[in-house]
Enzyme design. Structure first.
Site, PDB file in Angstrom:
ATOM      1  CD  GLN A 217      -2.223 -13.456 -26.757  1.00 57.24           C
ATOM      2  OE1 GLN A 217      -2.714 -12.792 -27.679  1.00 57.24           O
ATOM      3  NE2 GLN A 217      -2.959 -14.093 -25.889  1.00 57.24           N
TER       4      GLN A 217
ATOM      5  CB  SER B 163      -1.013 -19.818 -31.281  1.00 56.15           C
ATOM      6  OG  SER B 163      -2.165 -19.196 -30.810  1.00 56.15           O
TER       7      SER B 163
ATOM      8  CB  SER C  72      -0.999 -10.170 -33.945  1.00 56.06           C
ATOM      9  OG  SER C  72      -1.950 -11.120 -34.335  1.00 56.06           O
TER      10      SER C  72
ATOM     11  CD  GLU D 228      -6.515 -13.016 -27.189  1.00 61.87           C
ATOM     12  OE1 GLU D 228      -6.142 -13.910 -26.419  1.00 61.87           O
ATOM     13  OE2 GLU D 228      -6.119 -12.906 -28.357  1.00 61.87           O
TER      14      GLU D 228
ATOM     15  CD  GLU E  80     -15.628 -23.526 -34.916  1.00 61.39           C
ATOM     16  OE1 GLU E  80     -14.674 -22.842 -34.497  1.00 61.39           O
ATOM     17  OE2 GLU E  80     -16.093 -23.387 -36.060  1.00 61.39           O
TER      18      GLU E  80
HETATM   19  C1  LIG Z   1      -5.591 -13.050 -37.398  1.00 58.34           C
HETATM   20  C2  LIG Z   1      -5.070 -13.921 -36.292  1.00 58.34           C
HETATM   21  C3  LIG Z   1      -4.236 -13.367 -35.328  1.00 58.34           C
HETATM   22  C4  LIG Z   1      -3.744 -14.174 -34.299  1.00 58.34           C
HETATM   23  N1  LIG Z   1      -2.892 -13.593 -33.385  1.00 58.34           N
HETATM   24  C5  LIG Z   1      -2.333 -14.368 -32.426  1.00 58.34           C
HETATM   25  C6  LIG Z   1      -1.365 -13.821 -31.524  1.00 58.34           C
HETATM   26  O1  LIG Z   1      -1.037 -12.639 -31.587  1.00 58.34           O
HETATM   27  N2  LIG Z   1      -0.800 -14.622 -30.618  1.00 58.34           N
HETATM   28  C7  LIG Z   1      -1.134 -15.942 -30.499  1.00 58.34           C
HETATM   29  O2  LIG Z   1      -0.599 -16.604 -29.627  1.00 58.34           O
HETATM   30  N3  LIG Z   1      -2.064 -16.494 -31.341  1.00 58.34           N
HETATM   31  C8  LIG Z   1      -2.657 -15.743 -32.301  1.00 58.34           C
HETATM   32  N4  LIG Z   1      -3.561 -16.291 -33.171  1.00 58.34           N
HETATM   33  C9  LIG Z   1      -3.819 -17.740 -33.084  1.00 58.34           C
HETATM   34  C10 LIG Z   1      -5.201 -18.119 -32.603  1.00 58.34           C
HETATM   35  O3  LIG Z   1      -5.356 -17.845 -31.236  1.00 58.34           O
HETATM   36  C11 LIG Z   1      -5.368 -19.606 -32.928  1.00 58.34           C
HETATM   37  O4  LIG Z   1      -5.345 -19.723 -34.343  1.00 58.34           O
HETATM   38  C12 LIG Z   1      -6.665 -20.166 -32.380  1.00 58.34           C
HETATM   39  O5  LIG Z   1      -6.581 -20.290 -30.993  1.00 58.34           O
HETATM   40  C13 LIG Z   1      -7.035 -21.512 -33.011  1.00 58.34           C
HETATM   41  O6  LIG Z   1      -6.014 -22.432 -32.897  1.00 58.34           O
HETATM   42  P1  LIG Z   1      -5.509 -23.282 -34.155  1.00 58.34           P
HETATM   43  O7  LIG Z   1      -5.290 -22.332 -35.270  1.00 58.34           O
HETATM   44  O8  LIG Z   1      -4.356 -24.132 -33.695  1.00 58.34           O
HETATM   45  O9  LIG Z   1      -6.728 -24.209 -34.563  1.00 58.34           O
HETATM   46  P2  LIG Z   1      -7.120 -25.627 -33.957  1.00 58.34           P
HETATM   47  O10 LIG Z   1      -7.077 -25.531 -32.470  1.00 58.34           O
HETATM   48  O11 LIG Z   1      -6.273 -26.671 -34.608  1.00 58.34           O
HETATM   49  O12 LIG Z   1      -8.601 -25.756 -34.415  1.00 58.34           O
HETATM   50  C14 LIG Z   1      -8.985 -26.198 -35.727  1.00 58.34           C
HETATM   51  C15 LIG Z   1     -10.506 -26.255 -35.787  1.00 58.34           C
HETATM   52  O13 LIG Z   1     -10.998 -27.212 -34.825  1.00 58.34           O
HETATM   53  C16 LIG Z   1     -11.937 -26.597 -33.950  1.00 58.34           C
HETATM   54  N5  LIG Z   1     -11.826 -27.156 -32.598  1.00 58.34           N
HETATM   55  C17 LIG Z   1     -10.671 -27.348 -31.887  1.00 58.34           C
HETATM   56  N6  LIG Z   1     -10.967 -27.853 -30.658  1.00 58.34           N
HETATM   57  C18 LIG Z   1     -12.325 -27.958 -30.597  1.00 58.34           C
HETATM   58  C19 LIG Z   1     -13.233 -28.401 -29.584  1.00 58.34           C
HETATM   59  N7  LIG Z   1     -12.811 -28.839 -28.390  1.00 58.34           N
HETATM   60  N8  LIG Z   1     -14.562 -28.359 -29.872  1.00 58.34           N
HETATM   61  C20 LIG Z   1     -15.019 -27.920 -31.082  1.00 58.34           C
HETATM   62  N9  LIG Z   1     -14.201 -27.505 -32.074  1.00 58.34           N
HETATM   63  C21 LIG Z   1     -12.879 -27.515 -31.839  1.00 58.34           C
HETATM   64  C22 LIG Z   1     -11.558 -25.133 -33.954  1.00 58.34           C
HETATM   65  O14 LIG Z   1     -12.617 -24.317 -33.561  1.00 58.34           O
HETATM   66  C23 LIG Z   1     -11.180 -24.934 -35.415  1.00 58.34           C
HETATM   67  O15 LIG Z   1     -12.308 -24.731 -36.220  1.00 58.34           O
HETATM   68  C24 LIG Z   1      -4.092 -15.528 -34.217  1.00 58.34           C
HETATM   69  C25 LIG Z   1      -4.939 -16.086 -35.196  1.00 58.34           C
HETATM   70  C26 LIG Z   1      -5.424 -15.295 -36.220  1.00 58.34           C
HETATM   71  C27 LIG Z   1      -6.314 -15.921 -37.254  1.00 58.34           C
END
Ligand SMILES: Cc1cc2nc3c(=O)[nH]c(=O)nc-3n(C[C@H](O)[C@H](O)[C@H](O)COP(=O)(O)OP(=O)(O)OC[C@H]3O[C@@H](n4cnc5c(N)ncnc54)[C@H](O)[C@@H]3O)c2cc1C
Length: 389
Positions: A108, A111, A143, A226, A359
């Site tokens: 997928q 991100s 992933s 998902e 969150e």
């Molecule tokens: C083990 C693992 C596997 C993954 N696999 C995939 C994959 O296969 N494909 C893929 O595309 N992605 C994947 N991801 C990515 C995952 O979907 C993103 O990490 C996730 O959506 C969070 O985005 P970010 O890391 O950019 O954090 P950010 O969006 O930068 O968030 C940082 C912090 O701010 C908080 N925050 C952000 N916006 C708000 C809001 N509006 N209100 C309150 N709090 C908020 C978040 O909750 C978090 O605590 C994976 C992540 C992990 C950890």
């Protein structure tokens, strides 16, 4: 004999699982409509109620039939398949059989650095060039990208409109020139996910899923599925983390205390409530597409998984903290409960991030289930190219 039993008997009569090659059996099962029974006839299903699936799975398991190793192909099954079914053309539907049999692994590409929770902010560009799109950008946390043959991809096709309106959804060939996959090491030491760099990757327009500019809506189908896929992984009692931790408890009578007993019992009851809520959600799903309620399952799953793995580490004290091995591994499957308690504890940290952070899921539940006022969104009507980044 019920319909499910009859169909299983017919499949087994033609393909004895003890003598038939595994892949041949899985293909025959797909063609018999017994892969995912709620899918249409011809696409691995029977247009039957989802409830029939359990009966089919149990009967086939009892007969010694091989399964399609669903844990290894979770992204294909849980995210790509329902989206292809909802938006795919007849030609794209052909992707479903090798997806289900596990011949082709999916990943997928959603991100990006700077576009995780705010997925609609993504910057990977797709420019039209004749019958193709030319895609350039960087994805992250992908992933299974190192095993994947195909990816579901969201890219920006129009930077001049507000962020949600300028996205388009594609199927990306992971073997195409310009796709580069680099391992990204996790807190567990293993590299289950990757960075994916896309440089002038050509994707034919025939690999587009849904209309140009409609990528946000298509992506919602993926994301809702998902959350259900992650949140309600099993309908068996004591499956998953709660079962592993209950086993640890049973194996160590010497370590038990009254306080730990109360704590575990509370978590066990919570796991059971979540399991039953999952059963109910699946029944609700039989009547339509997953709604925002799936976010609650995913939220509950993440909370419980972290609480249970934390309990296990504390219960085992110094033994729980001992970590087995930090060698860089590139696993074939996403494993939430494997290896030892230390691994489980560390891997569970990702549960509240992957598939949408807790969150953000709380925001979705607040706004779309409980009807509470929405967060202020100042960027809603601003063209994406004018947003600060
Ligand atoms: C083990 C693992 C596997 C993954 N696999 C995939 C994959 O296969 N494909 C893929 O595309 N992605 C994947 N991801 C990515 C995952 O979907 C993103 O990490 C996730 O959506 C969070 O985005 P970010 O890391 O950019 O954090 P950010 O969006 O930068 O968030 C940082 C912090 O701010 C908080 N925050 C952000 N916006 C708000 C809001 N509006 N209100 C309150 N709090 C908020 C978040 O909750 C978090 O605590 C994976 C992540 C992990 C950890």
């Amino acid at each position: 004999m019920g319909e499910a039993q009859e169909r299983v008997a017919a499949l087994l009569a033609e393909h004895d699982p003890t003598t038939t090659d595994r892949l041949e059996f899985l293909r025959a099962r797909f063609d018999a409509g017994l892969a995912w029974v709620h899918f249409p006839v011809g696409l691995g299903g029977l247009s039957a109620p989802r409830a029939m699936q359990q009966e089919v799975d149990e009967a086939l398991t009892a007969a010694g039939a091989p399964d399609n190793n669903p844990r290894r192909i979770g992204i294909g099954l849980g995210m790509a398949a329902p989206t292809i079914l909802a938006y795919g053309t007849g030609e794209q539907h052909r992707l479903l059989r090798p997806l289900w049999t596990g011949e082709e692994v999916w990943c997928q590409l959603f991100s990006e650095p700077g576009a995780g929770s705010d997925l609609a902010a993504l910057a990977t560009r797709a420019r039209r060039d004749g019958d193709d799109w030319v895609v350039t950008g960087q994805k992250v946390w992908t992933s299974s990208a190192h095993n994947a043959r195909w990816a579901i991809l969201v890219a920006r096709t129009d930077p001049d409109v507000p962020k949600h309106a300028g996205l388009t959804y594609f199927v990306c060939d992971m073997t195409a020139p310009g796709v580069e996959v680099r391992p990204l090491r996790q807190i567990t030491g293993e590299a289950e996910f990757n960075e994916v760099f896309l440089t002038d990757v050509r994707i034919p327009d025939s690999a587009r899923l849904g209309e140009i500019g409609d990528g946000w809506r298509v992506a919602q189908t993926t994301l809702m599925n998902e959350r259900v896929a992650i949140g309600s992984r099993s309908s068996a009692r004591e499956a998953g983390m709660v079962g592993v931790v209950a086993e640890t408890w049973r194996a160590h009578p010497d370590r038990r205390t009254a306080a730990a007993h109360d704590q575990l019992l509370g978590l066990w009851v919570e796991a059971e409530a979540l399991r039953l809520a999952g059963v109910r959600l699946r029944q609700q799903l039989a009547a339509g597409a997953p709604g925002p309620e799936g976010s609650a399952m995913k939220l509950g799953f993440a909370r419980l998984s972290q609480a249970l793995s934390g309990f296990e580490v504390e219960f085992l004290a110094e033994d729980g903290l001992r970590y087995d091995d930090w060698t860089l591994r590139r696993p074939e499957l996403v494993d939430f409960t494997g290896r030892g308690p230390g691994y489980r504890y560390l891997r569970a940290k990702g549960n509240s991030i992957e598939g949408g952070t807790s969150e953000v899921l709380r925001n979705i539940i607040a706004e779309r289930v409980l009807g509470l006022p929405a967060e202020p969104r100042v960027d809603k009507d601003v063209p994406w190219k004018d947003l600060p980044r």
